[in-house]
Design an enzyme around this catalytic site. Structure first.
Site, PDB file in Angstrom:
ATOM      1  N   HIS A 155       0.821  -1.209   0.000  1.00  0.00           N
ATOM      2  CA  HIS A 155       0.000   0.000   0.000  1.00  0.00           C
ATOM      3  C   HIS A 155       0.859   1.264   0.000  1.00  0.00           C
ATOM      4  O   HIS A 155       2.046   1.222   0.339  1.00  0.00           O
ATOM      5  CB  HIS A 155      -0.910   0.025   1.240  1.00  0.00           C
ATOM      6  CG  HIS A 155      -2.120  -0.851   1.110  1.00  0.00           C
ATOM      7  ND1 HIS A 155      -2.089  -2.185   1.404  1.00  0.00           N
ATOM      8  CD2 HIS A 155      -3.384  -0.571   0.698  1.00  0.00           C
ATOM      9  CE1 HIS A 155      -3.288  -2.707   1.189  1.00  0.00           C
ATOM     10  NE2 HIS A 155      -4.096  -1.748   0.753  1.00  0.00           N
ATOM     11  N   LYS A 159      -0.990   5.007   4.765  1.00  0.00           N
ATOM     12  CA  LYS A 159      -1.938   4.081   5.404  1.00  0.00           C
ATOM     13  C   LYS A 159      -1.626   3.940   6.889  1.00  0.00           C
ATOM     14  O   LYS A 159      -0.464   3.763   7.279  1.00  0.00           O
ATOM     15  CB  LYS A 159      -1.872   2.716   4.703  1.00  0.00           C
ATOM     16  CG  LYS A 159      -2.902   1.738   5.216  1.00  0.00           C
ATOM     17  CD  LYS A 159      -3.120   0.584   4.257  1.00  0.00           C
ATOM     18  CE  LYS A 159      -4.130  -0.417   4.784  1.00  0.00           C
ATOM     19  NZ  LYS A 159      -5.442   0.180   5.064  1.00  0.00           N
TER      20      LYS A 159
HETATM   21  N1  LIG Z   1     -12.793  -0.746   1.992  1.00  0.00           N
HETATM   22  C1  LIG Z   1     -12.090  -0.304   0.960  1.00  0.00           C
HETATM   23  O1  LIG Z   1     -12.236  -0.763  -0.197  1.00  0.00           O
HETATM   24  C2  LIG Z   1     -11.103   0.777   1.183  1.00  0.00           C
HETATM   25  C3  LIG Z   1     -10.883   1.206   2.447  1.00  0.00           C
HETATM   26  N2  LIG Z   1     -10.005   2.194   2.693  1.00  0.00           N
HETATM   27  C4  LIG Z   1      -9.944   2.626   4.082  1.00  0.00           C
HETATM   28  O2  LIG Z   1     -10.695   3.829   4.167  1.00  0.00           O
HETATM   29  C5  LIG Z   1     -10.136   4.683   5.164  1.00  0.00           C
HETATM   30  C6  LIG Z   1      -9.831   6.032   4.541  1.00  0.00           C
HETATM   31  O3  LIG Z   1      -8.813   5.870   3.581  1.00  0.00           O
HETATM   32  P1  LIG Z   1      -8.231   7.131   2.783  1.00  0.00           P
HETATM   33  O4  LIG Z   1      -9.339   7.868   2.128  1.00  0.00           O
HETATM   34  O5  LIG Z   1      -7.113   6.635   1.971  1.00  0.00           O
HETATM   35  O6  LIG Z   1      -7.661   8.002   3.988  1.00  0.00           O
HETATM   36  P2  LIG Z   1      -7.451   9.587   4.075  1.00  0.00           P
HETATM   37  O7  LIG Z   1      -6.465   9.811   5.170  1.00  0.00           O
HETATM   38  O8  LIG Z   1      -7.182  10.149   2.733  1.00  0.00           O
HETATM   39  O9  LIG Z   1      -8.902  10.092   4.534  1.00  0.00           O
HETATM   40  C7  LIG Z   1      -9.392  10.017   5.833  1.00  0.00           C
HETATM   41  C8  LIG Z   1     -10.224  11.250   6.065  1.00  0.00           C
HETATM   42  O10 LIG Z   1     -10.847  11.131   7.358  1.00  0.00           O
HETATM   43  C9  LIG Z   1     -10.886  12.430   7.879  1.00  0.00           C
HETATM   44  N3  LIG Z   1     -11.119  12.437   9.319  1.00  0.00           N
HETATM   45  C10 LIG Z   1     -10.224  12.281  10.325  1.00  0.00           C
HETATM   46  N4  LIG Z   1     -10.832  12.446  11.516  1.00  0.00           N
HETATM   47  C11 LIG Z   1     -12.124  12.691  11.249  1.00  0.00           C
HETATM   48  C12 LIG Z   1     -13.255  12.961  12.052  1.00  0.00           C
HETATM   49  N5  LIG Z   1     -13.159  13.059  13.382  1.00  0.00           N
HETATM   50  N6  LIG Z   1     -14.461  13.128  11.432  1.00  0.00           N
HETATM   51  C13 LIG Z   1     -14.569  13.074  10.109  1.00  0.00           C
HETATM   52  N7  LIG Z   1     -13.525  12.863   9.279  1.00  0.00           N
HETATM   53  C14 LIG Z   1     -12.322  12.675   9.845  1.00  0.00           C
HETATM   54  C15 LIG Z   1      -9.533  13.035   7.521  1.00  0.00           C
HETATM   55  O11 LIG Z   1      -9.559  14.452   7.602  1.00  0.00           O
HETATM   56  C16 LIG Z   1      -9.397  12.543   6.084  1.00  0.00           C
HETATM   57  O12 LIG Z   1      -9.931  13.474   5.163  1.00  0.00           O
HETATM   58  C17 LIG Z   1      -8.914   3.927   5.700  1.00  0.00           C
HETATM   59  O13 LIG Z   1      -9.279   3.233   6.864  1.00  0.00           O
HETATM   60  C18 LIG Z   1      -8.585   2.943   4.599  1.00  0.00           C
HETATM   61  O14 LIG Z   1      -7.940   1.796   5.086  1.00  0.00           O
HETATM   62  C19 LIG Z   1      -9.304   2.795   1.702  1.00  0.00           C
HETATM   63  C20 LIG Z   1      -9.463   2.389   0.411  1.00  0.00           C
HETATM   64  C21 LIG Z   1     -10.365   1.330   0.046  1.00  0.00           C
HETATM   65  O1  LIG Z   2      -5.868   2.150   3.011  1.00  0.00           O
HETATM   66  C1  LIG Z   2      -6.084   1.800   1.833  1.00  0.00           C
HETATM   67  O2  LIG Z   2      -5.697   2.451   0.858  1.00  0.00           O
HETATM   68  C2  LIG Z   2      -6.843   0.563   1.608  1.00  0.00           C
HETATM   69  N1  LIG Z   2      -7.362  -0.032   2.634  1.00  0.00           N
HETATM   70  C3  LIG Z   2      -8.139  -1.215   2.616  1.00  0.00           C
HETATM   71  C4  LIG Z   2      -7.459  -2.310   3.391  1.00  0.00           C
HETATM   72  O3  LIG Z   2      -6.919  -2.044   4.480  1.00  0.00           O
HETATM   73  O4  LIG Z   2      -7.477  -3.459   2.947  1.00  0.00           O
HETATM   74  C5  LIG Z   2      -8.591  -1.602   1.227  1.00  0.00           C
HETATM   75  C6  LIG Z   2      -7.594  -1.329   0.149  1.00  0.00           C
HETATM   76  O5  LIG Z   2      -6.581  -2.264   0.262  1.00  0.00           O
HETATM   77  C7  LIG Z   2      -7.065   0.088   0.234  1.00  0.00           C
END
Ligand SMILES: NC(=O)C1=CN([C@@H]2O[C@H](COP(=O)(O)OP(=O)(O)OC[C@H]3O[C@@H](n4cnc5c(N)ncnc54)[C@H](O)[C@@H]3O)[C@@H](O)[C@H]2O)C=CC1
Ligand SMILES: O=C(O)C1=N[C@H](C(=O)O)C[C@H](O)C1
Length: 267
Positions: A155, A159
């Site tokens: 990743h 992350k």
């Molecule tokens: N399930 C999936 O397919 C995927 C899951 N993820 C997960 O999604 C999550 C977010 O990933 P990204 O967008 O890459 O992270 P990022 O760091 O770009 O975004 C997180 C956002 O949450 C906000 N945040 C922090 N504290 C907050 C609060 N108290 N209230 C509201 N917002 C708040 C931050 O300001 C930031 O804009 C991670 O846990 C990641 O592992 C990421 C990609 C795919």
């Molecule tokens: O943090 C990410 O970017 C992602 N998080 C998810 C995970 O923890 O598996 C999904 C995807 O891999 C992207």
């Protein structure tokens, strides 16, 4: 199709921005509020770079859930905040679609019980990309024939959690078909701590790579007598996750329990 009213937590994040576009471009989705660390009291349309959506921004989830009528919460925040938002949303009868990773077994169990007692649908999706779901299913199939397996997840370096939610879910699915085994040489020793990666309780190794430039990638590598099998999935951008987010929002409207993993709703 009935209009679905959505609260989005984390709209300025990498995933959150994609989710804003998804909601904006989906006729039967309506963004009714956002939860964010900053911009409290503003409308999303007043924040630079966002489309013209008059959704109010809240900092406090409780105030938001009390004041805004919503069907679904999409949470794309951080492990710490995602857990708070999800639990609270269920208590207010708002169905959470959770992309945020970092939930442990105990926290999932607690949420499952809460969802069942409140009869509120919850989807916890460690990965929304259909290719990743297939990669996990294929790995589960292969594990019936190969006991030795190592998971490499790769990743971007922003992350927060390791191993990834996808790697944990993959190991869980593999464990359903694989006989437990402690892998490698029985007398192997790490001369540098962590060299053999993390080990699940039934002996699957997980290795986490973090590098700038990467998005989300995983290889599941099986080894057997004179052969190996590698199953790999790559997400090159966050748009790859959005069809899974859309499907989850639509599906959760008919759920009254917690579903952990999109493999349970994608045929
Ligand atoms: N399930 C999936 O397919 C995927 C899951 N993820 C997960 O999604 C999550 C977010 O990933 P990204 O967008 O890459 O992270 P990022 O760091 O770009 O975004 C997180 C956002 O949450 C906000 N945040 C922090 N504290 C907050 C609060 N108290 N209230 C509201 N917002 C708040 C931050 O300001 C930031 O804009 C991670 O846990 C990641 O592992 C990421 C990609 C795919
Ligand atoms: O943090 C990410 O970017 C992602 N998080 C998810 C995970 O923890 O598996 C999904 C995807 O891999 C992207």
């Amino acid at each position: 199709m009935k209009n679905i009213k959505i609260i989005l937590a984390g709209p300025r994040g990498r995933m959150g921005k994609e989710a804003v576009d998804l909601i904006h471009n989906t006729e039967h989705f309506q963004l009714v509020a956002c939860l964010d660390r900053v911009n409290e009291g503003k409308l999303l349309s007043e924040v630079e770079g966002f489309p013209n959506i008059d959704a109010p921004i809240y900092y406090d989830p409780r105030t938001c859930f009390q004041e805004v009528e919503a069907d679904v919460l999409i949470d794309l925040t951080t492990p710490e905040i995602g857990k708070i938002n999800t639990k609270l949303a269920v208590e207010y009868g708002i169905r959470p679609v959770v992309g945020t990773t970092g939930f442990n077994e105990e926290e999932l169990k607690e949420l499952k019980d809460l969802a069942a007692s409140k009869k509120v649908g919850v989807i916890i999706a460690p990965n929304f990309a259909v290719g990743a779901i297939l990669m996990m299913k294929f790995a589960q199939m292969a594990a019936k024939h190969f006991q030795d397996v190592e998971i490499m997840e790769l990743h971007h370096d922003r992350k927060l959690d390791a191993p990834s939610g996808t790697a944990i879910k993959t190991a869980e699915l593999i464990s359903k078909t694989r006989e437990p085994k402690r892998q490698g040489h029985p007398e192997e020793e790490e001369t540098i701590q962590g060299a053999r990666g993390a080990e699940t309780k039934d002996g699957i190794r997980i290795h986490s790579v973090r590098l700038p430039g990467l998005v989300a990638h995983q290889e599941v590598m099986f080894g057997g007598e004179g052969q190996s099998l590698t199953i790999r999935h790559d997400s090159y951008n966050r748009a790859s996750f959005m069809s899974g987010v859309k499907l989850s929002v639509e599906t959760i409207m008919n759920l009254e329990e917690l579903v952990y993993g999109l493999e349970n709703i994608i045929e």
